[in-house]
Design a protein around this motif. Structure first.
Motif, PDB file in Angstrom:
ATOM      1  N   ARG A   1      -3.602  -0.013  -7.182  1.00  0.00           N
ATOM      2  CA  ARG A   1      -4.198  -0.427  -5.912  1.00  0.00           C
ATOM      3  C   ARG A   1      -5.367  -1.386  -6.149  1.00  0.00           C
ATOM      4  O   ARG A   1      -5.476  -2.437  -5.520  1.00  0.00           O
ATOM      5  CB  ARG A   1      -4.676   0.804  -5.167  1.00  0.00           C
TER       6      ARG A   1
ATOM      7  N   VAL B   1      -2.888  -4.582  -5.712  1.00  0.00           N
ATOM      8  CA  VAL B   1      -2.774  -4.724  -4.256  1.00  0.00           C
ATOM      9  C   VAL B   1      -4.026  -5.347  -3.669  1.00  0.00           C
ATOM     10  O   VAL B   1      -3.953  -6.292  -2.871  1.00  0.00           O
ATOM     11  CB  VAL B   1      -2.478  -3.352  -3.619  1.00  0.00           C
ATOM     12  N   GLN B   2      -5.200  -4.842  -4.089  1.00  0.00           N
ATOM     13  CA  GLN B   2      -6.419  -5.378  -3.474  1.00  0.00           C
ATOM     14  C   GLN B   2      -6.810  -6.724  -4.045  1.00  0.00           C
ATOM     15  O   GLN B   2      -7.138  -7.660  -3.322  1.00  0.00           O
ATOM     16  CB  GLN B   2      -7.570  -4.382  -3.648  1.00  0.00           C
TER      17      GLN B   2
ATOM     18  N   ASN C   1       0.816  -1.205   0.000  1.00  0.00           N
ATOM     19  CA  ASN C   1       0.000   0.000   0.000  1.00  0.00           C
ATOM     20  C   ASN C   1       0.849   1.253   0.000  1.00  0.00           C
ATOM     21  O   ASN C   1       0.580   2.205  -0.719  1.00  0.00           O
ATOM     22  CB  ASN C   1      -0.859   0.017   1.268  1.00  0.00           C
ATOM     23  N   ARG C   2       1.892   1.213   0.829  1.00  0.00           N
ATOM     24  CA  ARG C   2       2.753   2.395   0.966  1.00  0.00           C
ATOM     25  C   ARG C   2       3.527   2.641  -0.324  1.00  0.00           C
ATOM     26  O   ARG C   2       3.671   3.784  -0.731  1.00  0.00           O
ATOM     27  CB  ARG C   2       3.747   2.198   2.108  1.00  0.00           C
TER      28      ARG C   2
ATOM     29  N   LYS D   1      -0.061  -7.625   1.042  1.00  0.00           N
ATOM     30  CA  LYS D   1       0.078  -6.797   2.255  1.00  0.00           C
ATOM     31  C   LYS D   1       1.550  -6.463   2.519  1.00  0.00           C
ATOM     32  O   LYS D   1       2.050  -5.451   2.091  1.00  0.00           O
ATOM     33  CB  LYS D   1      -0.522  -7.527   3.450  1.00  0.00           C
TER      34      LYS D   1
ATOM     35  N   ALA E   1       1.281   4.413  -2.524  1.00  0.00           N
ATOM     36  CA  ALA E   1       0.952   5.752  -2.034  1.00  0.00           C
ATOM     37  C   ALA E   1       2.129   6.704  -2.235  1.00  0.00           C
ATOM     38  O   ALA E   1       1.961   7.824  -2.715  1.00  0.00           O
ATOM     39  CB  ALA E   1       0.580   5.671  -0.558  1.00  0.00           C
TER      40      ALA E   1
END
Lengths: 224, 553
Positions: A84, A88-89, A35-36, A94, A39
């Motif tokens: 994302r 990621v999703q 996630n980071r 994770k 971001a």
């Protein structure tokens, strides 16, 4: 050649964005969560589009304005959101466990690479007093940090983010060093980037379906 | 008129893309692509004829540019595209008939194959170094889809490795382009012209030396990733081994050369500004490193497509070394070597496709007695590998000889001697594997024969089911083949190959006479071309290469 002096308002702003972009690259290098990664990359692209806007304002260049908007829309919003959603999703990523060195080691190596970037580009290459002299070493450092992230991380998604950071570094150099890069070329580079990300998305999700995890450390079939 | 021809060259291969995109069956799209490639080659030849008698063509603010050097590379790439498109028809339809590829995958292949070829040809026609980067990166992406086409875990892995390493490398080349642009900031030229090669070249004396030095280094590292120079070559063997064979031929014989073309453009400018010493040091370092790495990995026996891929690394190293030697002889040798290697490697990879279709393996250890089982393929493999290794009657011998002479003329004798020694090791390593594939008795008579027999029965109307392929003439053909090699008079074999083909080897994995011909004809044509180039360099080609050297100095 139009070039900004380091003390003008636009020069200071560009310099500042350059530093922020480098810091965000470090932040990405020092993180372990998917996630980071996304971001930080998104934030970096937003800062980059701000820098392009500053350059556009300083040079009164319509093309650079278009570029700034495209950077914001595609790199700042489009790619992070789709990465994302689609990676990621959907793949439920994770923590990134596939690091080949510890975080502190890679941060130290990143620091060394930054120093190296200054050593290579600073001395004779650029005239003093121009903002380019301050920003080009920063952008070189960002390129090297992106490359380091690609080497240290073994997960395909992390490598993709590393490549995108390299691309951001080159763009930062482009807008400060040569603000008047021909527009057709810039547009073509942008198209390549988008097509590249699309194709890599396909490969990453294809690989993930084949292997349990799309970590490049499991890619051991082809050797020698 | 010239501009239209130039557009036709680049657009030609798109015929296959368009046909496949509109949903025609794979085979039709394949033939459309081959026809397009033929048009493209014809236009390239026409351009070449016109170009020899006039000044370089420059249009659209430097975005369109054609001189002898681009003509030479256009000719090479267009010829390889034609060979590979014809080979594609045979290979892809055989794969589809065997059920290993779906109709959708075949259409996808033709879409990206045409795109890939068109982008490379377009890259050779632009004088703008920024646009050159854009087109080369785009061709990377198009070819990545070809590498991952078969969608096995290993081919997806190879495609991933290819796309991520090449994209990273080419991004480094973009940084190099940036520094080149910056080094031209002292020139009073409009923005487009500051990236246009002819202007940069003619104003080379006014470029800033420090940033030009950095630009050249970054360009060699960046485009060198595409060329497969060591240590940036790691994607190359995987991608070549996993792609469908005609696509491997395109990668090895067209894509690598396009990357080398970009390096040559940077070399020209650097040479004009910084003199010989710096580019020579850079190119000799990367060149020899590539040759050594290529040769070392060729010693390992295994997948024969990987063997050919490492041989490409070696040959790209040889070309880099030749460019490093420089001078008339060095450049002449480098260009001749480019053409010869392209044709020879296209033939070898197309042959490897034929072999893997028949033996269902890509491991050299699983292939025996090709010459007895399938004389045409076996002969092509044997002659092709001797051609690529630089045996006397073929073109590579001449070009490597030129390069070694250039080395003795321009630098200390250590380098050419080292080159000769490495070439000798390469010869042994490569020939050891290919000769063992070609000679010996055909594979495990009973089990394998029955397997391929059952594979043959259903689709093939030409052969009566149980007939062992090529068995009656097998022994004679083997003896003949060996004799041919011993006498070093291979002239007859490639010429009779197309004639023998349909009757003898047609009953392989191909359905129908046209596909069988499509598998054989490119091999024959390529070998004949290599032989011709080895015995006699046509006057037109000689003039062309001399013009190229003149463009560079």
């Amino acid at each position: 050649m139009q070039s900004l002096s380091a003390t003008s308002a636009a020069g200071v702003l560009l310099d500042l964005s350059g530093v922020l972009i480098l810091l965000l690259a470090f932040a990405c290098l020092g993180s372990k969560l998917f996630n980071r990664y996304v971001a930080y990359y998104g934030a970096q692209s937003v800062v980059l589009s701000f820098a392009a806007g500053v350059a556009a304002w300083a040079f009164h260049s319509v093309e650079l304005w278009i570029l700034a908007v495209a950077t914001l829309a595609i790199k700042g919003i489009g790619i992070p959101v789709s990465a994302r959603r689609l990676l990621v999703q959907r793949l439920d990523l994770k923590r990134d466990a596939a690091l080949s060195t510890g975080l502190s080691t890679s941060l130290i190596a990143g620091g060394a690479l930054t120093a190296f970037a200054y050593l290579v580009t600073r001395p004779q290459l650029l005239p003093h007093g121009l903002v380019a002299a301050a920003v080009v070493p920063l952008s070189t450092a960002v390129i090297l940090l992106g490359g380091l992230a690609m080497v240290v991380r073994r997960h395909t998604v992390a490598q993709l983010i590393g490549w995108l950071i390299v691309e951001n570094g080159v763009f930062l150099g482009a807008i400060t060093l040569v603000a008047t890069f021909p527009f057709i070329v810039e547009a073509g580079i942008f198209l390549d980037l988008v097509a590249g990300v699309l194709i890599m998305l396909v490969f990453v999700s294809g690989l993930t379906r084949r292997l349990a995890s799309a970590s490049a450390s499991e890619l051991r079939e082809l050797q020698g | 008129m010239m501009v239209l021809l130039m557009i036709a060259v680049a657009v030609g291969p798109l015929a296959g893309t368009a046909a496949a995109a509109f949903g025609t069956p794979g085979r039709v799209a394949g033939w459309a692509g081959a026809a397009g490639a033929l048009v493209s080659l014809a236009c390239a030849l026409w351009l070449l004829g016109a170009e020899l008698h006039r000044a370089p063509l420059l249009g659209w603010g430097g975005y369109l540019y054609l001189d002898s050097l681009s003509c030479f590379f256009l000719l090479t790439v267009a010829a390889v595209t034609l060979l590979a498109s014809v080979g594609s028809v045979a290979y892809l339809s055989a794969e589809q008939d065997a059920g290993r590829l779906s109709a959708f995958q075949v259409r996808l292949y033709y879409v990206f194959f045409g795109l890939f070829a068109a982008l490379m040809l377009a890259a050779l026609e632009t004088g703008n170094l920024g646009l050159l980067f854009v087109l080369i990166e785009a061709s990377t992406l198009a070819s990545a889809a070809l590498v991952g086409l078969e969608a096995r875990a290993s081919s997806l892995e190879a495609a991933w490795k290819y796309v991520i390493i090449s994209s990273f490398g080419v991004t480094i080349a973009l940084a190099g382009t940036l520094f080149l642009y910056y080094s031209a900031s002292g020139l009073h030229l409009a923005a487009e012209y500051r990236l246009a090669w002819p202007y940069l070249f003619s104003h080379a004396h006014a470029l800033a030396p420090q940033s030009l030095r950095l630009a050249f280094l970054l360009a060699v590292v960046g485009y060198g990733t595409k060329v497969g120079l060591a240590p940036m070559h790691t994607w190359l063997p995987d991608a070549h081994a996993e792609a469908p064979s005609p696509a491997s031929a395109m990668l090895s014989a067209a894509l690598l050369n396009t990357g080398m073309y970009a390096i040559i453009r940077f070399l020209g400018i650097t040479h004009a500004r910084l003199g010989e010493a710096f580019p020579r040091a850079v190119l000799l370092t990367f060149g020899f490193l590539s040759i050594v790495i290529g040769v070392l990995f060729m010693i390992r026996r295994g997948n024969f497509k990987r063997l050919f891929a490492y041989s490409s690394v070696e040959h790209m190293g040889i070309i880099a070394v030749a460019l490093g030697f420089g001078g008339l002889l060095g450049l002449y040798g480098a260009l001749l070597q480019t053409l010869n290697h392209a044709i020879a490697k296209a033939v070898l990879f197309l042959t490897s496709g034929d072999v893997s279709l028949r033996y269902h393996t890509r491991e050299a250890a699983g292939v025996r007695g090709l010459l007895a089982a399938v004389p045409v393929t076996g002969g092509a493999l044997l002659l092709g590998s001797f051609a690529v290794l630089g045996s006397p009657p073929f073109g590579v011998f001449l070009s490597e000889l030129t390069i070694v002479r250039a080395g003795f003329a321009t630098s200390s004798p250590v380098f050419p001697l080292l080159l000769l020694a490495l070439l000798a090791v390469a010869f042994v390593a490569f020939a050891r594997t290919t000769t063992s594939m070609v000679t010996g008795p055909p594979p495990g008579d009973r089990p394998d024969e029955s397997k391929s027999g059952s594979h043959l029965t259903a689709p093939d109307p030409l052969s009566s089911p149980g007939t062992p392929r090529g068995r009656p003439g097998g022994v004679a053909a083997e003896a003949g083949g060996v004799a041919v090699v011993l006498e070093a008079a291979p002239g007859e074999v490639p010429e009779e190959a197309p004639g023998v083909a349909p009757g003898e080897a047609g009953p392989g994995p191909y359905r129908g006479r046209a596909a069988g011909l499509a598998a054989i004809v490119p091999l024959g044509v390529g070998l004949i071309a290599l032989l011709v180039l080895g015995l006699w360099i046509p006057a037109g080609l000689d003039t062309l290469i001399r013009h190229c050297v003149a463009v560079m100095s």
